[in-house]
Design a protein around this motif. Structure first.
Motif, PDB file in Angstrom:
ATOM      1  N   MET A  20       2.525   4.060   3.807  1.00 41.26           N
ATOM      2  CA  MET A  20       2.210   5.475   3.582  1.00 41.26           C
ATOM      3  C   MET A  20       0.919   5.621   2.778  1.00 41.26           C
ATOM      4  SD  MET A  20       4.022   7.978   4.757  1.00 41.26           S
ATOM      5  CE  MET A  20       5.579   8.289   5.609  1.00 41.26           C
ATOM      6  N   GLN A  21       0.835   4.832   1.698  1.00 44.00           N
ATOM      7  CA  GLN A  21      -0.344   4.901   0.836  1.00 44.00           C
ATOM      8  C   GLN A  21      -1.606   4.525   1.596  1.00 44.00           C
ATOM      9  OE1 GLN A  21      -0.262   4.543  -2.998  1.00 44.00           O
ATOM     10  NE2 GLN A  21       1.941   4.764  -3.260  1.00 44.00           N
ATOM     11  N   LEU A  22      -1.472   3.525   2.462  1.00 43.44           N
ATOM     12  CA  LEU A  22      -2.672   3.025   3.147  1.00 43.44           C
ATOM     13  C   LEU A  22      -3.199   4.016   4.185  1.00 43.44           C
ATOM     14  CD1 LEU A  22      -1.987  -0.790   3.599  1.00 43.44           C
ATOM     15  CD2 LEU A  22      -3.328   0.403   1.866  1.00 43.44           C
ATOM     16  N   ARG A  23      -2.393   5.035   4.499  1.00 34.68           N
ATOM     17  CA  ARG A  23      -2.917   6.066   5.412  1.00 34.68           C
ATOM     18  C   ARG A  23      -4.163   6.724   4.838  1.00 34.68           C
ATOM     19  NH1 ARG A  23       1.008  10.560   6.316  1.00 34.68           N
ATOM     20  NH2 ARG A  23       1.167  10.249   4.086  1.00 34.68           N
ATOM     21  N   MET A  24      -4.174   6.846   3.523  1.00 37.51           N
ATOM     22  CA  MET A  24      -5.283   7.552   2.859  1.00 37.51           C
ATOM     23  C   MET A  24      -6.563   6.730   2.844  1.00 37.51           C
ATOM     24  SD  MET A  24      -3.234   9.948   2.325  1.00 37.51           S
ATOM     25  CE  MET A  24      -1.603  10.452   1.749  1.00 37.51           C
ATOM     26  N   GLY A  25      -6.446   5.445   3.154  1.00 35.30           N
ATOM     27  CA  GLY A  25      -7.613   4.583   3.131  1.00 35.30           C
ATOM     28  C   GLY A  25      -7.250   3.238   2.542  1.00 35.30           C
ATOM     29  N   PRO A  26      -8.127   2.259   2.707  1.00 35.30           N
ATOM     30  CA  PRO A  26      -7.857   0.893   2.232  1.00 35.30           C
ATOM     31  C   PRO A  26      -7.724   0.858   0.717  1.00 35.30           C
ATOM     32  CG  PRO A  26     -10.131   1.116   3.005  1.00 35.30           C
ATOM     33  CD  PRO A  26      -9.423   2.356   3.394  1.00 35.30           C
ATOM     34  N   ARG A  27      -6.892  -0.072   0.246  1.00 36.36           N
ATOM     35  CA  ARG A  27      -6.642  -0.195  -1.184  1.00 36.36           C
ATOM     36  C   ARG A  27      -6.627  -1.659  -1.580  1.00 36.36           C
ATOM     37  NH1 ARG A  27      -3.137   3.971  -2.859  1.00 36.36           N
ATOM     38  NH2 ARG A  27      -3.130   3.033  -4.928  1.00 36.36           N
ATOM     39  N   ALA A  28      -7.058  -1.933  -2.794  1.00 39.50           N
ATOM     40  CA  ALA A  28      -6.975  -3.284  -3.336  1.00 39.50           C
ATOM     41  C   ALA A  28      -5.568  -3.529  -3.870  1.00 39.50           C
ATOM     42  CB  ALA A  28      -7.994  -3.470  -4.438  1.00 39.50           C
ATOM     43  N   VAL A  29      -5.218  -4.801  -4.029  1.00 40.07           N
ATOM     44  CA  VAL A  29      -3.844  -5.173  -4.366  1.00 40.07           C
ATOM     45  C   VAL A  29      -3.439  -4.656  -5.738  1.00 40.07           C
ATOM     46  CG1 VAL A  29      -2.263  -7.093  -4.664  1.00 40.07           C
ATOM     47  CG2 VAL A  29      -4.012  -7.195  -2.899  1.00 40.07           C
ATOM     48  N   ASN A  30      -4.254  -4.889  -6.754  1.00 37.70           N
ATOM     49  CA  ASN A  30      -3.923  -4.412  -8.096  1.00 37.70           C
ATOM     50  C   ASN A  30      -3.765  -2.905  -8.106  1.00 37.70           C
ATOM     51  OD1 ASN A  30      -3.451  -6.325 -10.048  1.00 37.70           O
ATOM     52  ND2 ASN A  30      -5.625  -6.767 -10.346  1.00 37.70           N
ATOM     53  N   ASP A  31      -4.647  -2.242  -7.418  1.00 37.38           N
ATOM     54  CA  ASP A  31      -4.589  -0.791  -7.319  1.00 37.38           C
ATOM     55  C   ASP A  31      -3.252  -0.348  -6.736  1.00 37.38           C
ATOM     56  OD1 ASP A  31      -5.314   1.837  -7.300  1.00 37.38           O
ATOM     57  OD2 ASP A  31      -6.521   1.698  -5.477  1.00 37.38           O
ATOM     58  N   LEU A  32      -2.827  -1.014  -5.661  1.00 33.83           N
ATOM     59  CA  LEU A  32      -1.541  -0.692  -5.046  1.00 33.83           C
ATOM     60  C   LEU A  32      -0.386  -0.970  -6.001  1.00 33.83           C
ATOM     61  CD1 LEU A  32      -1.734  -1.965  -1.359  1.00 33.83           C
ATOM     62  CD2 LEU A  32      -1.084   0.319  -2.121  1.00 33.83           C
ATOM     63  N   ALA A  33      -0.450  -2.121  -6.664  1.00 35.48           N
ATOM     64  CA  ALA A  33       0.665  -2.546  -7.507  1.00 35.48           C
ATOM     65  C   ALA A  33       0.911  -1.566  -8.652  1.00 35.48           C
ATOM     66  CB  ALA A  33       0.400  -3.946  -8.050  1.00 35.48           C
ATOM     67  N   GLN A  34      -0.134  -0.859  -9.084  1.00 36.54           N
ATOM     68  CA  GLN A  34       0.027   0.125 -10.163  1.00 36.54           C
ATOM     69  C   GLN A  34       1.119   1.137  -9.829  1.00 36.54           C
ATOM     70  OE1 GLN A  34      -1.799   0.095 -12.966  1.00 36.54           O
ATOM     71  NE2 GLN A  34      -3.197  -1.553 -12.400  1.00 36.54           N
ATOM     72  N   GLY A  35       1.161   1.551  -8.582  1.00 35.57           N
ATOM     73  CA  GLY A  35       2.078   2.628  -8.198  1.00 35.57           C
ATOM     74  C   GLY A  35       3.544   2.220  -8.170  1.00 35.57           C
ATOM     75  N   PHE A  36       3.825   0.932  -8.275  1.00 40.28           N
ATOM     76  CA  PHE A  36       5.201   0.476  -8.165  1.00 40.28           C
ATOM     77  C   PHE A  36       5.689  -0.134  -9.468  1.00 40.28           C
ATOM     78  CE2 PHE A  36       3.341   0.244  -3.926  1.00 40.28           C
ATOM     79  CZ  PHE A  36       4.254   0.980  -3.197  1.00 40.28           C
ATOM     80  N   ASP A  37       6.964  -0.131  -9.650  1.00 38.06           N
ATOM     81  CA  ASP A  37       7.578  -0.765 -10.801  1.00 38.06           C
ATOM     82  C   ASP A  37       7.834  -2.227 -10.456  1.00 38.06           C
ATOM     83  OD1 ASP A  37       8.635  -0.992 -13.297  1.00 38.06           O
ATOM     84  OD2 ASP A  37      10.655  -0.380 -12.710  1.00 38.06           O
ATOM     85  N   LEU A  38       6.767  -2.895 -10.118  1.00 35.96           N
ATOM     86  CA  LEU A  38       6.850  -4.265  -9.613  1.00 35.96           C
ATOM     87  C   LEU A  38       5.653  -5.050 -10.124  1.00 35.96           C
ATOM     88  CD1 LEU A  38       7.760  -4.121  -5.807  1.00 35.96           C
ATOM     89  CD2 LEU A  38       9.118  -5.027  -7.695  1.00 35.96           C
ATOM     90  N   GLY A  39       5.836  -6.326 -10.237  1.00 33.14           N
ATOM     91  CA  GLY A  39       4.712  -7.181 -10.592  1.00 33.14           C
ATOM     92  C   GLY A  39       3.764  -7.348  -9.415  1.00 33.14           C
ATOM     93  N   ARG A  40       2.560  -7.843  -9.696  1.00 35.73           N
ATOM     94  CA  ARG A  40       1.584  -8.024  -8.631  1.00 35.73           C
ATOM     95  C   ARG A  40       2.041  -9.049  -7.602  1.00 35.73           C
ATOM     96  NH1 ARG A  40      -1.638 -11.572  -7.663  1.00 35.73           N
ATOM     97  NH2 ARG A  40      -1.457 -12.553  -9.686  1.00 35.73           N
TER      98      ARG A  40
END
Lengths: 105, 105
Positions: A20-40
DNA sequence: TCAATACGTCGGAAATATCCGACGCGTCAA
DNA sequence: TTGACGCGTCGGATATTTCCGACGTATTGA
């Protein structure tokens, strides 16, 4: 590196969220990981699954990796669902027949 | 009895196959189990998952139980996929803009 | 009434999924 | 060149999934 089934890839809510997030455009891994309650590492492993399902593509930019959405494999799911759309149409058609039959009485 | 996620229910190929079979009409458990290289308990447990996802409904007939397809929860998957259809339309529109831009040069 | 049938579910085994800390590799910026 | 950063992946812990044999319950037909 076994090819991962698209349905299995979609079975995890984190992975669906990533797509869903990637629909808005490409994202880097750390950037993506911020949004989740999960480690990188966990996010990175989810991305590996999505990669094996060919739902994402990676583009290295310096020391970062931007992940792009590739929605094409989703057509497999869409096609599968169509089998049930047709099922519904058949059921509706059958229902209409019954109703017509009733009306003719 | 936790409600099972529809995506999770569809992640297993046996369960997808069961749903496909049920399009043709309701089936008893033993009858269904014949088609798979699986014991009856396994099929019964798959049906339990499908039941919790509300994708099937059971109708007892004497000592048998006929399972009926209920495709309505599949709309959740369809709706989810639509988000990516729209994504594609946006991408195509953006592409057209670029092409128009190029053509105007 | 009694044996056979259809089914759900439990206990447990085996496989798989999910997650983390730790490590190593390449890249950047000073 | 060197330290910090971004990332993938491994080892291992834990949770979940998948499957089976065994059992209990309800129904059928003799």
């Amino acid at each position: 590196m076994p090819n991962v089934d698209v349905f299995s890839a979609l079975s995890n809510p984190v992975r669906r969220d990533i797509l869903m997030q990637l629909r808005m455009g490409p994202r880097a891994v750390n950037d993506l990981a911020q949004g989740f309650d999960l480690g990188r590492p966990a996010v990175s492993e989810h991305l590996q699954v999505l990669r094996k399902a060919r739902l994402v593509r990676e583009e290295p930019r310096g020391r970062e990796r931007y992940y792009h959405l590739d929605p094409r494999p989703l057509s497999e799911v869409d096609d599968w669902l169509k089998a049930f759309t047709h099922y519904w149409k058949q059921r509706l058609a059958a229902l209409e027949d019954v109703l017509d039959e009733e009306a003719r009485k």
